[in-house]
Design an enzyme around this catalytic site. Structure first.
Site, PDB file in Angstrom:
ATOM      1  CD  GLU A 164       0.366   8.982 -14.833  1.00  0.00           C
ATOM      2  OE1 GLU A 164       0.734   8.898 -16.016  1.00  0.00           O
ATOM      3  OE2 GLU A 164       1.132   8.742 -13.867  1.00  0.00           O
TER       4      GLU A 164
ATOM      5  CD  GLU B 159      -1.969   3.452   6.121  1.00  0.00           C
ATOM      6  OE1 GLU B 159      -1.764   4.215   7.080  1.00  0.00           O
ATOM      7  OE2 GLU B 159      -1.175   2.553   5.791  1.00  0.00           O
TER       8      GLU B 159
ATOM      9  CG  ASN C 176      -3.031  12.440  11.652  1.00  0.00           C
ATOM     10  OD1 ASN C 176      -2.663  11.403  12.181  1.00  0.00           O
ATOM     11  ND2 ASN C 176      -2.447  12.938  10.586  1.00  0.00           N
TER      12      ASN C 176
ATOM     13  CG  HIS D  41       1.332  10.807  -9.964  1.00  0.00           C
ATOM     14  ND1 HIS D  41       2.485  11.360 -10.473  1.00  0.00           N
ATOM     15  CD2 HIS D  41       1.183   9.629 -10.636  1.00  0.00           C
ATOM     16  CE1 HIS D  41       2.997  10.569 -11.402  1.00  0.00           C
ATOM     17  NE2 HIS D  41       2.221   9.496 -11.508  1.00  0.00           N
TER      18      HIS D  41
ATOM     19  NE  ARG E 201       0.156  12.524   8.077  1.00  0.00           N
ATOM     20  CZ  ARG E 201       1.289  11.940   7.708  1.00  0.00           C
ATOM     21  NH1 ARG E 201       1.648  11.949   6.440  1.00  0.00           N
ATOM     22  NH2 ARG E 201       2.066  11.344   8.588  1.00  0.00           N
TER      23      ARG E 201
ATOM     24  CG  HIS F 119      -0.331   0.182   2.528  1.00  0.00           C
ATOM     25  ND1 HIS F 119       0.022  -0.884   3.317  1.00  0.00           N
ATOM     26  CD2 HIS F 119       0.012   1.292   3.237  1.00  0.00           C
ATOM     27  CE1 HIS F 119       0.545  -0.442   4.451  1.00  0.00           C
ATOM     28  NE2 HIS F 119       0.577   0.872   4.413  1.00  0.00           N
TER      29      HIS F 119
END
Length: 177
Positions: A165, A92, A96, A119, A29, A25
């Site tokens: 992309e 992922e 936070n 990207h 964020r 992965h």
């Protein structure tokens, strides 16, 4: 012309000890997880494989992918976690806690100075249909397929401004010639 690994400086043969290593992965964020989850599940058809909460550290991880066989996703939490970490092409999203309440917070997309991360990429069966789908879903474009020097390549942005992309493999044959 085929690539011969021994002709590219810095490329070394894969050691036997790395057999079975899989890129699982990449992490981005997400300031507002509901918005990002809706984007990746609706616009790119990803499935949520697993959600992991870490209250003591105040963050949540969301693992998304396009599994070949959604019926193979285990129901048991532990088995589902192990399944998730055994897949390829997982995204992922890390939230936070409280970031959604900070009006000043904006994540660096890696493309502004200082450059770093650039990207993620999705391949699609029909680039024109994907471009239309993005328009239908009000996705922000960085570059359309007919713009710039690289034709038949799209760049869109996710809700946090990360670039995505989008390519159609069959239209990519002439890239880098």
């Amino acid at each position: 012309m085929a690539i011969s690994e021994d002709q590219i400086p810095g490329v070394e043969p894969a050691p036997r000890e790395t057999e079975g290593f899989v890129l699982n992965h990449t992490m981005l964020r997400a300031k507002e997880p509901q918005r990002s989850l809706a984007f990746y599940t609706r616009v790119f058809g990803m499935r949520l494989l697993r959600k992991l909460d870490f209250p003591e550290m105040q963050f949540t991880l969301y693992f998304l992918a396009r599994p070949d066989d959604p019926a193979a996703i285990p129901e048991d939490d532990g088995e589902r976690t192990a399944y998730t970490f055994g897949q390829k092409g997982v995204l992922e999203l890390t939230h936070n806690w409280g970031s959604e309440n900070d009006p000043e917070l904006a994540y660096h997309d890696g493309n502004a100075e200082p450059q770093g991360f650039g990207h993620i990429c999705f391949s699609v069966p029909d680039l024109a249909a994907a471009e239309h789908w993005f328009d239908t879903n009000n996705v922000e474009f960085k570059k359309r397929s007919d713009q710039g020097k690289m034709k038949n390549v799209i760049f869109v942005k996710d809700p946090d401004g990360y670039w995505i992309e989008v390519v159609q493999p069959s239209l990519s044959k002439g890239l880098g010639q």
